[in-house]
Scaffold this motif. Structure first.
Motif, PDB file in Angstrom:
ATOM      1  N   GLY A  25     -21.368   1.298 -25.939  1.00  0.00           N
ATOM      2  CA  GLY A  25     -22.158   1.342 -24.718  1.00  0.00           C
ATOM      3  C   GLY A  25     -23.114   2.508 -24.660  1.00  0.00           C
ATOM      4  N   ARG A  26     -23.045   3.356 -25.697  1.00  0.00           N
ATOM      5  CA  ARG A  26     -23.932   4.523 -25.776  1.00  0.00           C
ATOM      6  C   ARG A  26     -23.866   5.355 -24.505  1.00  0.00           C
ATOM      7  N   ASN A  31     -20.546  14.180 -24.692  1.00  0.00           N
ATOM      8  CA  ASN A  31     -19.248  14.509 -24.089  1.00  0.00           C
ATOM      9  C   ASN A  31     -18.176  14.646 -25.166  1.00  0.00           C
ATOM     10  N   ALA A  32     -17.095  15.284 -24.805  1.00  0.00           N
ATOM     11  CA  ALA A  32     -16.018  15.524 -25.764  1.00  0.00           C
ATOM     12  C   ALA A  32     -15.341  14.221 -26.178  1.00  0.00           C
ATOM     13  N   MET A  33     -14.940  14.185 -27.434  1.00  0.00           N
ATOM     14  CA  MET A  33     -14.199  13.046 -27.963  1.00  0.00           C
ATOM     15  C   MET A  33     -13.035  13.564 -28.785  1.00  0.00           C
ATOM     16  N   GLY A  34     -12.091  12.681 -29.050  1.00  0.00           N
ATOM     17  CA  GLY A  34     -10.934  13.125 -29.811  1.00  0.00           C
ATOM     18  C   GLY A  34     -10.225  11.982 -30.507  1.00  0.00           C
ATOM     19  N   THR A  49     -10.175  17.136 -31.850  1.00  0.00           N
ATOM     20  CA  THR A  49     -11.146  16.927 -30.799  1.00  0.00           C
ATOM     21  C   THR A  49     -12.440  17.625 -31.149  1.00  0.00           C
ATOM     22  N   ILE A  50     -13.540  17.062 -30.664  1.00  0.00           N
ATOM     23  CA  ILE A  50     -14.852  17.666 -30.884  1.00  0.00           C
ATOM     24  C   ILE A  50     -15.544  17.805 -29.536  1.00  0.00           C
ATOM     25  N   ARG A  96     -14.059  11.750 -23.247  1.00  0.00           N
ATOM     26  CA  ARG A  96     -13.991  12.320 -21.912  1.00  0.00           C
ATOM     27  C   ARG A  96     -15.333  12.087 -21.213  1.00  0.00           C
ATOM     28  N   SER A  97     -15.338  12.370 -19.933  1.00  0.00           N
ATOM     29  CA  SER A  97     -16.570  12.270 -19.157  1.00  0.00           C
ATOM     30  C   SER A  97     -17.202  13.641 -18.960  1.00  0.00           C
TER      31      SER A  97
END
Length: 121
Positions: A25-26, A31-34, A49-50, A96-97
């Motif tokens: 969905g781009r 935002n952070a991802m993991g 996590t990044i 994450r948002s």
């Protein structure tokens, strides 16, 4: 946000695998991802996590796993080297948002469908 995972499978100990997590969905942007993993009967554990300030790894995978992210392709990767039988689990990507990193699953709003990684001895 829709996270679509690919990769995984059955490998022997010492082998390598790469997991991918595409934000179809781009909407995740920067935002952070993991990545997390879960074995049968166990809780979902943090893997890596990044976020805006870098990458953090769980001690159990540090030096063997590498998390990377291609923002232009809206895709996050987990390169897993020197795999061990104890790495066997269902692996989940999450987003994450917000832009700050987190290591607890409860702090992630969006999740991929999960992909099985099995490492035989």
């Amino acid at each position: 946000v829709q996270l679509v995972q690919s990769g995984g499978g059955l490998v022997q100990a010492g082998a390598a695998l790469t997991l991918s997590c595409a934000d179809s969905g781009r909407a995740v942007g920067n935002n952070a991802m993991g990545w997390f993993r879960q074995s049968p009967g166990k809780e979902r554990d943090f893997v890596a996590t990044i976020a805006w300030n870098g990458v953090v790894y769980a001690d159990s995978v540090k030096g063997r796993f590498t998390l990377s992210r291609d923002v232009a392709k809206n895709t996050m990767y987990l390169q897993m080297n020197s795999l061990k039988p104890e790495d066997t689990a269902v692996y989940y990507c999450a987003a994450r948002s917000v832009r700050t990193a987190a290591v607890l699953p409860i702090n992630y709003e969006y999740w991929g469908q999960g992909t099985q990684v099995t490492v035989s001895s």
